[in-house]
Design a protein around this motif. Structure first.
Motif, PDB file in Angstrom:
ATOM      1  N   THR A 115       1.671   5.194   0.411  1.00  0.00           N
ATOM      2  CA  THR A 115       1.025   6.059   1.234  1.00  0.00           C
ATOM      3  C   THR A 115       2.174   7.584   0.756  1.00  0.00           C
ATOM      4  OG1 THR A 115       2.579   5.741   3.197  1.00  0.00           O
ATOM      5  CG2 THR A 115       0.310   4.664   2.986  1.00  0.00           C
ATOM      6  N   GLY A 116       1.365   8.713   1.237  1.00  0.00           N
ATOM      7  CA  GLY A 116       2.217   9.952   0.980  1.00  0.00           C
ATOM      8  C   GLY A 116       2.304  10.372  -0.394  1.00  0.00           C
ATOM      9  N   ALA A 117       3.611  10.890  -0.798  1.00  0.00           N
ATOM     10  CA  ALA A 117       3.579  11.558  -2.276  1.00  0.00           C
ATOM     11  C   ALA A 117       3.636  10.159  -3.050  1.00  0.00           C
ATOM     12  CB  ALA A 117       4.806  12.001  -2.205  1.00  0.00           C
ATOM     13  N   LYS A 118       4.324   8.946  -2.816  1.00  0.00           N
ATOM     14  CA  LYS A 118       4.113   7.931  -3.729  1.00  0.00           C
ATOM     15  C   LYS A 118       2.725   7.380  -3.939  1.00  0.00           C
ATOM     16  CE  LYS A 118       8.643   5.995  -2.628  1.00  0.00           C
ATOM     17  NZ  LYS A 118       9.325   4.681  -1.943  1.00  0.00           N
ATOM     18  N   GLY A 119       1.881   7.460  -2.981  1.00  0.00           N
ATOM     19  CA  GLY A 119       0.472   7.131  -3.298  1.00  0.00           C
ATOM     20  C   GLY A 119      -0.078   8.045  -4.194  1.00  0.00           C
ATOM     21  N   THR A 120       0.009   9.443  -3.767  1.00  0.00           N
ATOM     22  CA  THR A 120      -0.637  10.109  -4.584  1.00  0.00           C
ATOM     23  C   THR A 120      -0.117  10.439  -6.210  1.00  0.00           C
ATOM     24  OG1 THR A 120      -0.701  11.783  -2.482  1.00  0.00           O
ATOM     25  CG2 THR A 120      -0.934  12.909  -4.731  1.00  0.00           C
ATOM     26  N   LEU A 121       1.195  10.198  -6.282  1.00  0.00           N
ATOM     27  CA  LEU A 121       1.638  10.157  -7.835  1.00  0.00           C
ATOM     28  C   LEU A 121       0.973   8.891  -8.424  1.00  0.00           C
ATOM     29  CD1 LEU A 121       5.326  11.119  -7.040  1.00  0.00           C
ATOM     30  CD2 LEU A 121       3.446  12.473  -8.409  1.00  0.00           C
ATOM     31  N   ALA A 137      -1.597   7.266  -7.751  1.00  0.00           N
ATOM     32  CA  ALA A 137      -3.201   7.694  -8.150  1.00  0.00           C
ATOM     33  C   ALA A 137      -3.470   8.515  -9.215  1.00  0.00           C
ATOM     34  CB  ALA A 137      -3.894   8.110  -6.977  1.00  0.00           C
ATOM     35  N   ILE A 138      -2.430   9.518  -9.502  1.00  0.00           N
ATOM     36  CA  ILE A 138      -2.547  10.484 -10.688  1.00  0.00           C
ATOM     37  C   ILE A 138      -2.377   9.547 -11.762  1.00  0.00           C
ATOM     38  CG2 ILE A 138      -1.556  12.513 -11.718  1.00  0.00           C
ATOM     39  CD1 ILE A 138      -1.406  13.596  -8.736  1.00  0.00           C
ATOM     40  N   THR A 163       0.904  -1.262   0.103  1.00  0.00           N
ATOM     41  CA  THR A 163      -0.253   0.114   0.030  1.00  0.00           C
ATOM     42  C   THR A 163       0.876   1.272  -0.035  1.00  0.00           C
ATOM     43  OG1 THR A 163      -1.922  -0.990   1.199  1.00  0.00           O
ATOM     44  CG2 THR A 163      -1.915   1.340   1.313  1.00  0.00           C
TER      45      THR A 163
END
Length: 477
Positions: free
Chosen positions: A195-201, A203-204, A193
């Motif tokens: 999280t943080g910046a990696k998760g945001t990138l 998702a984008i 899973t």
């Protein structure tokens, strides 16, 4: 699953959606002129969607799932043991991906790219809307606009050379490589899973293809369908929908029938002829619809002329066109072009039926045809349903072959969308296009389920335990 949704968007539909959004008279530029007070195109700069670059962008947005599907299926099928062995040897996660996982997926990636290239070669609607001249458009124009069947045939032969070149390229990229598991013990691949910046990138990165390939076109289609619902539900729409359903249903029945004959014949005999015949559908799927239409029209027209000449000389009666220029020719083209999809589903279902059942049935006195009707077909119901659905939906979306083979004043939903969009009546095409997309969602969902169940170690991919088999199967085994 969401990343597969662009598969439900035919290229000609997503092309007209983007024209309605980004063309000079589209929503985006109209809103910009209203906000900034610009009067015409000379007052501002906006990228022209009607270019080769625009066609490449739009077709990439709808065709990327072909590569995504094959890559995802390949990555899911990889053994976690290989990945763990790489990590224990000191490689990082990124090094393991580039040096181990990606090379293992190379054959699947090559196959996906080849499929995308073939679909690009087959397209006629998107490139026509964007004003891009391709061989497919040249065949259409040469035949229908200039009335030269010989010239269209010559261009079709050139396209056929491209098709065989693509097939040879896909084979060369794979180099005959095959990979298989060396253990019978499987475990689910670990899932992390982010999280943080990696998760945001991440998702984008996953949201952008979905936004471009499905959400924006769906927004256009739903809006057009709602605004023009009363006028869209016209007699012409219902007639086109009836034509599409009837042609697709007939093609699905014929496709499944031929697939069962070929797949079952290949299972029951070692005849070289049967095995070679079962490989032909794979080539026919790669042939563009325009080329297939040319290839069918010439012999069908010759047969029509021969029958007409015979009837004139014998009875003084003209039979006219019995095969070419009729719905029969369209159904035949659908069946030939999409037989590969049906055959693949049927063969996949047959491969899961133990040959011990065949041997047991034969020892009990059952004939080959008797085993097919009493044993195999009941077991193949899910596979037959999937095969019929794939052929049905592909036939609903098919445009090039339908345009060239349809009788006069005969429209399907696909040709209706193409005609209205060609006349710049984009909004009126919304309901027909939305209907095609909604029907196309069914195989996308089916495909996602198949891929999800293909993960080694998952409960869905494990063979059925003896105690869960039907009673009659236990008696035979």
């Amino acid at each position: 699953m969401l990343l597969l949704l662009p598969l439900a968007m035919p290229t000609y539909i997503i092309a007209y959606c983007y024209l309605e959004l980004f063309d000079y008279s589209g929503e985006v530029q109209t809103a910009m002129r209203g906000v900034f007070g610009w009067q015409n195109a000379r007052d501002y700069w906006f990228p022209d969607i009607r270019t080769l670059g625009g066609a490449i962008f739009v077709m990439s947005a709808v065709l990327y799932p072909y590569v995504y599907i094959t890559a995802r299926a390949s990555f899911i099928a990889q053994s976690v043991c290989v990945i763990e062995a790489s990590r224990t040897l000191g490689r990082s996660a990124s090094e393991t991906f580039w040096q181990i996982a990606l090379p293992l997926a190379r054959p699947a990636l090559a196959a996906g790219v080849a499929l995308a290239l073939m679909e690009t070669l087959n397209d006629i609607g998107a490139v026509e809307f964007f004003g891009v001249r391709t061989l497919t458009v040249a065949v259409y124009d040469t035949w229908l606009d200039r009335g030269s069947l010989a010239g269209a045939t010559q261009i079709a032969c050139v396209m056929l050379v491209f098709v065989f070149a693509l097939l040879a390229l896909e084979r060369a990229l794979r180099h005959g490589r095959r990979f298989h598991h060396t253990t019978g013990k499987y475990r689910d691949l670990p899932e992390d899973t982010l999280t943080g910046a990696k998760g945001t990138l991440a998702a984008i990165a996953c949201a952008l293809p979905l936004l471009v390939g499905f959400v924006l076109p769906a927004y256009v289609l739903v809006g057009d369908a709602i605004v023009h619902l009363s006028s869209g539900l016209s007699p012409a729409f219902w007639q086109a929908a009836l034509h599409s359903l009837a042609l697709a249903f007939a093609a699905a029945v014929l496709g499944v029938t031929f697939a069962v004959v070929l797949a079952y014949g290949r299972r029951q005999t070692r005849s070289k002829f049967v095995h070679v015949a079962s490989l032909v559908p794979a080539i026919s799927y790669a042939v563009p619809g325009t080329v297939l239409a040319i290839g069918l029209l010439i012999p069908l027209a010759g047969l029509d002329n021969a029958i007409d000449d015979a009837m004139r000389s014998l009875f003084g009666v003209s039979t006219g066109l019995l095969f070419s220029g009729t719905a029969f020719a369209i159904v035949l083209a659908y069946t030939i072009r999409f037989l590969a999809a049906s055959l693949g589903a049927v063969e996949s279902g047959l491969s899961k039926i133990s040959r011990n059942i065949d041997a047991a049935g034969r020892t009990l006195g059952a004939t080959v045809s008797g085993m097919l009707w009493t044993v195999h077909l009941p077991l193949l119901r899910p596979a037959l349903g999937a095969a019929a659905m794939l052929v049905f939906v592909d036939s609903m979306k098919e445009l090039p072959a339908t345009l060239l083979l349809r009788p006069f004043n005969f429209d399907t939903l696909a040709t209706q969308v193409f005609t209205l969009a060609s006349l710049y009546r984009y909004e009126e095409a919304g309901l027909s296009a939305l209907t095609i997309v909604l029907v196309s969602l069914a195989p996308v969902l089916l495909l996602h389920g198949i891929i999800a169940r293909s993960r080694p170690g998952s409960s869905a991919s494990r063979p059925i335990a003896p105690e869960t088999k039907p009673e009659w199967a236990l008696r035979i085994s």
